[in-house]
Scaffold this motif. Structure first.
Motif, PDB file in Angstrom:
ATOM      1  N   THR A 288       2.277  88.750  11.277  1.00  0.00           N
ATOM      2  CA  THR A 288       3.652  89.146  11.002  1.00  0.00           C
ATOM      3  C   THR A 288       4.404  89.268  12.322  1.00  0.00           C
ATOM      4  O   THR A 288       3.808  89.232  13.398  1.00  0.00           O
ATOM      5  N   PHE A 289       5.713  89.461  12.238  1.00  0.00           N
ATOM      6  CA  PHE A 289       6.526  89.602  13.439  1.00  0.00           C
ATOM      7  C   PHE A 289       6.056  90.797  14.271  1.00  0.00           C
ATOM      8  O   PHE A 289       5.936  90.712  15.493  1.00  0.00           O
ATOM      9  N   ARG A 290       5.783  91.908  13.616  1.00  0.00           N
ATOM     10  CA  ARG A 290       5.330  93.097  14.339  1.00  0.00           C
ATOM     11  C   ARG A 290       3.965  92.884  14.986  1.00  0.00           C
ATOM     12  O   ARG A 290       3.700  93.369  16.081  1.00  0.00           O
ATOM     13  N   GLN A 291       3.087  92.180  14.299  1.00  0.00           N
ATOM     14  CA  GLN A 291       1.779  91.886  14.875  1.00  0.00           C
ATOM     15  C   GLN A 291       1.916  90.972  16.082  1.00  0.00           C
ATOM     16  O   GLN A 291       1.172  91.111  17.059  1.00  0.00           O
TER      17      GLN A 291
ATOM     18  N   ARG B 261       4.493  90.960  18.109  1.00  0.00           N
ATOM     19  CA  ARG B 261       5.041  91.808  19.168  1.00  0.00           C
ATOM     20  C   ARG B 261       3.967  92.662  19.834  1.00  0.00           C
ATOM     21  O   ARG B 261       3.990  92.858  21.046  1.00  0.00           O
ATOM     22  N   THR B 262       3.041  93.187  19.056  1.00  0.00           N
ATOM     23  CA  THR B 262       1.987  94.003  19.658  1.00  0.00           C
ATOM     24  C   THR B 262       1.085  93.167  20.565  1.00  0.00           C
ATOM     25  O   THR B 262       0.457  93.707  21.471  1.00  0.00           O
TER      26      THR B 262
ATOM     27  N   ARG C 175       6.220  86.135  20.496  1.00  0.00           N
ATOM     28  CA  ARG C 175       7.395  85.985  19.629  1.00  0.00           C
ATOM     29  C   ARG C 175       7.213  84.702  18.835  1.00  0.00           C
ATOM     30  O   ARG C 175       6.429  83.835  19.226  1.00  0.00           O
TER      31      ARG C 175
ATOM     32  N   ALA D  17       5.978  90.053   3.166  1.00  0.00           N
ATOM     33  CA  ALA D  17       5.921  90.063   4.628  1.00  0.00           C
ATOM     34  C   ALA D  17       5.717  88.613   5.050  1.00  0.00           C
ATOM     35  O   ALA D  17       4.802  87.946   4.564  1.00  0.00           O
TER      36      ALA D  17
END
Length: 124
Positions: free
Chosen positions: A29-32, A34-35, A39, A67
């Motif tokens: 996912t986008f958040r994963q 980012r971590t 991007r 998601a």
């Protein structure tokens, strides 16, 4: 129930679809992303995760949540912050600390629920 949400070929939903916690490791996912310091890098959505939510079933909204997933091998590193971006961010954060009523720097971010500093909101 989860069987209806499993469509790895994309025949039913148009893109590969997986139930909660069943997506392959090559997607994130986008958040994963980012971590991991990544991007999407211009790539489109490659797959999706669908799940049923009891919370949204009660509110009258669709109980199916989504998601979107991106391919890890196509992701690019996050661009570093430039000095101009750091300056703009610092200026924006400083503006959030000034009360619109009394024009004082409060030293903390003004709560959006109040719209003013705590001292002004407590004043009669």
């Amino acid at each position: 129930m989860a069987g209806r949400l499993y469509d790895p070929t994309g025949a039913r939903y148009g893109i590969p679809t997986y139930p909660w916690r069943m997506a392959p490791e090559e997607y994130a996912t986008f958040r994963q992303l980012r971590t991991r310091g990544l991007r999407p890098g211009g790539q489109g959505v490659a797959a999706q995760v669908l799940w049923y939510s009891r919370r949204y079933r009660r509110t009258g909204k669709s109980p199916i949540r989504v998601a979107y997933l991106y391919r890890l091998d196509r992701a690019k590193p996050v661009r570093p912050m430039t000095p101009a971006k750091w300056a703009a961010l610092a200026k924006a954060n400083a503006a959030r600390q000034v009360c619109p009523e009394c024009r004082r720097d409060t030293g903390y971010r003004i709560p959006t629920s109040l719209g003013m500093c705590v001292a002004c909101s407590d004043a009669p």
